[in-house]
Design an enzyme around this catalytic site. Structure first.
Site, PDB file in Angstrom:
ATOM      1  N   CYS A 150      -9.916  14.291   6.888  1.00  0.00           N
ATOM      2  CA  CYS A 150      -8.657  14.921   6.472  1.00  0.00           C
ATOM      3  C   CYS A 150      -8.710  15.372   5.010  1.00  0.00           C
ATOM      4  O   CYS A 150      -8.380  16.520   4.694  1.00  0.00           O
ATOM      5  CB  CYS A 150      -7.487  13.963   6.692  1.00  0.00           C
ATOM      6  N   ARG A 178      -3.044   7.669   1.359  1.00  0.00           N
ATOM      7  CA  ARG A 178      -2.109   6.809   2.092  1.00  0.00           C
ATOM      8  C   ARG A 178      -2.845   5.525   2.509  1.00  0.00           C
ATOM      9  O   ARG A 178      -4.054   5.547   2.767  1.00  0.00           O
ATOM     10  CB  ARG A 178      -1.522   7.542   3.301  1.00  0.00           C
ATOM     11  N   HIS A 229      -1.466  12.162   2.176  1.00  0.00           N
ATOM     12  CA  HIS A 229      -2.227  12.043   0.926  1.00  0.00           C
ATOM     13  C   HIS A 229      -1.713  13.122  -0.032  1.00  0.00           C
ATOM     14  O   HIS A 229      -1.187  14.157   0.408  1.00  0.00           O
ATOM     15  CB  HIS A 229      -3.707  12.364   1.133  1.00  0.00           C
TER      16      HIS A 229
END
Ligand code: NAD
Length: 351
Positions: A150, A178, A229
Site C-alpha cells: 500500500c 496505521r 497512512h
C-alpha cells in the site's frame, strides 16, 4: 505468455487464495470486471468472512491445512481443494499473509498457473513488481508478478507523476503508518508512537523495485489509528514549474488521485473516510491517493506535500490492472486503468 489455447477474447479465469482484508476486495473487484471471471476463493478456516463469500455466491475452496469437516460443521459447503481450484483457472491472486504467499509459489508452479502476489512478500517471489501508472507495459505477458504494498503503491503513483513531469533530484518521505486494519484486534500500539528503527526504512528500496533509479529515502513511525497512512513528502524537483498549482494540476489530471481542500472541513483522515461513507463506497474504500490543496507547497525547486493512503484498498485496482497486463487483455495502461476505475467506481474528484 498467456497459456496455450487461451485467447484475449475469453473471460480470464481468476482464483483468489486468502480471503482477508485484501483478498475479499480483490475477489469483489474481479467480479466487477467484464473480461474476468472469479472461479473461486480459497480459505483455511470457516468464519464470518467465508460465510459472506458463500452468501455472495463465491465457490469456497480449502486452502493450506483447512479441513472440510470444519467448514461442514459451520454450514459452509466447500467446492474442493486449492489444488483443484488451481487446475480450473488461468491465474491465482495470492492474498495470504506475508511469507505464506512465498511458500505457495511451488504449488502454483506445479499447477502451471500464472500468479500475482502482494506487497508483504519479498520482490524476489516474482519476476517483476507492479504499479499500474508506473510500469504496466513492462509486465505485459509476465507470468509471476508482485503488486507492491500500500505505501509503495502510493509513493510509486506520486513518483510516476513527478518524475515524468518535473524530474526528481531527491525525495525524502516520512511515513506515518496505521497500527492495524479496522478488523484487527491483536495489533497495536493502542497508545504511543513507535519509530521504525530501520533507517532508512524498507519502503524506499521497495519503490526502487518499480523505479530503480529514484533517489528516494524513507523513514516510518507507527501510530494508533486504523484508518489510513499519511506520507509527509519533501521532493527536490529537477525542472520545477513556476508555481505549486502546476504540480497540483499534474496530480489532479492523473487517474487515482483525489484532491481535497482543508478549508472544505476536510481536515484529515477521519473526514476522508467519512467522505467515502457518504459516497456509499463499499467498505468505505478510498482507492485513490488523497492530497490536499493546502497540503502542497512549492518553494523554488522544493516541493512539500502530504498524501493519505487507504491501506486496505489502494492496491485493489492495481490487482486488476496487473491481470490485464499479464494476459495482454489491454496493452495500453491508460485504457486498462480507465476500465478498472469505471468498474470500481473510482471518481475523478477535483478534476
Ligand atoms: P489478512 O490477514 O487480512 O488476510 C489473509 C487471509 O489469508 C486471512 O483470511 C487468513 O486466514 C488467510 N490465510 C492464512 N493462511 C493461509 C493459507 N495458507 N492459505 C490461504 N489463506 C490463508 O491479510 P491482508 O491484510 O489481506 O494481507 C494479505 C497480503 O496483502 C499481505 O502480503 C500483505 O502484506 C498485503 N497487503 C496488506 C495491506 C493491508 O493494509 N492490509 C495492504 C497492502 C498489501
Amino acid at each position: 505468455m498467456p497459456p496455450r489455447g487461451w485467447a484475449p477474447c475469453m473471460s480470464l479465469k481468476v482464483a483468489v487464495n486468502g480471503y482477508g482484508t485484501i483478498g475479499k476486495r480483490v475477489a469483489d473487484a474481479v467480479r466487477l470486471q467484464k473480461d474476468m471471471t472469479l472461479v473461486g476463493v480459497a480459505k483455511t478456516k470457516p468464519g464470518f468472512e467465508a460465510r459472506r463469500a458463500m452468501e455472495k455466491g463465491y465457490p469456497v475452496f480449502l486452502a493450506g491445512d483447512g479441513k472440510k469437516a470444519d467448514f461442514d460443521a459451520a454450514g459452509i459447503p466447500t467446492a474442493g481443494t486449492l489444488q483443484e481450484l488451481l487446475r480450473s483457472v488461468d491465474v491465482v491472486v495470492d492474498c495470504t499473509p506475508e511469507k505464506v504467499g512465498a511458500a505457495n509459489k511451488a504449488l502454483y508452479e506445479e499447477a502451471k498457473v500464472a500468479a500475482v502476489w502482494q506487497g508483504g512478500e519479498k520482490a524476489s517471489v516474482a519476476d517483476r513488481s507492479f504499479s499500474a501508472l508506473a510500469n504496466y507495459t513492462s509486465c505485459l505477458g509476465a507470468r509471476k508478478v508482485r503488486v507492491v504494498s500500500c505505501n509503495t503503491t502510493g509513493l510509486s503513483r506520486a513518483a510516476a507523476v513527478l518524475r515524468e513531469r518535473f524530474g526528481v533530484e531527491h525525495w525524502e518521505a516520512t511515513l506515518v503508518r496505521r497500527a492495524a486494519d479496522p478488523g484487527e484486534s491483536k495489533r497495536g500500539p493502542i497508545n504511543g508512537i513507535l519509530p521504525t528503527m530501520t533507517l532508512p526504512s524498507h519502503h524506499g528500496p521497495d519503490v526502487r523495485t518499480i523505479f530503480p533509479d529514484l533517489p528516494i529515502a524513507t523513514s516510518a513511525v507507527v501510530v494508533p489509528t486504523t484508518l489510513m497512512h499519511v506520507h509527509v513528502n519533501h521532493v527536490r524537483l529537477s525542472h520545477p514549474p513556476s508555481s505549486g498549482s502546476d504540480v497540483m494540476a499534474a496530480f489532479r489530471t492523473t487517474p487515482r488521485f483525489v484532491m481535497f481542500r482543508a478549508s472544505d472541513r476536510m481536515e484529515g483522515t477521519p473526514q476522508v473516510i467519512e467522505w467515502a461513507r457518504d459516497l456509499g463506497r463499499s467498505r468505505n474504500d478510498v482507492m485513490e491517493n488523497v492530497l490536499w490543496e493546502e497540503g502542497l507547497k512549492l518553494e523554488g525547486s522544493d516541493l512539500y506535500f502530504f498524501q493519505a493512503i487507504h491501506q486496505e484498498s489502494i492496491v485493489v485496482p492495481e490487482n486488476i490492472d496487473v491481470l490485464r497486463a499479464m494476459f495482454q487483455l489491454e496493452t495500453d495502461p491508460r485504457r486498462s486503468i480507465e476500465r478498472t476505475d469505471q468498474a470500481l467506481g473510482i471518481l475523478r474528484v477535483g478534476a
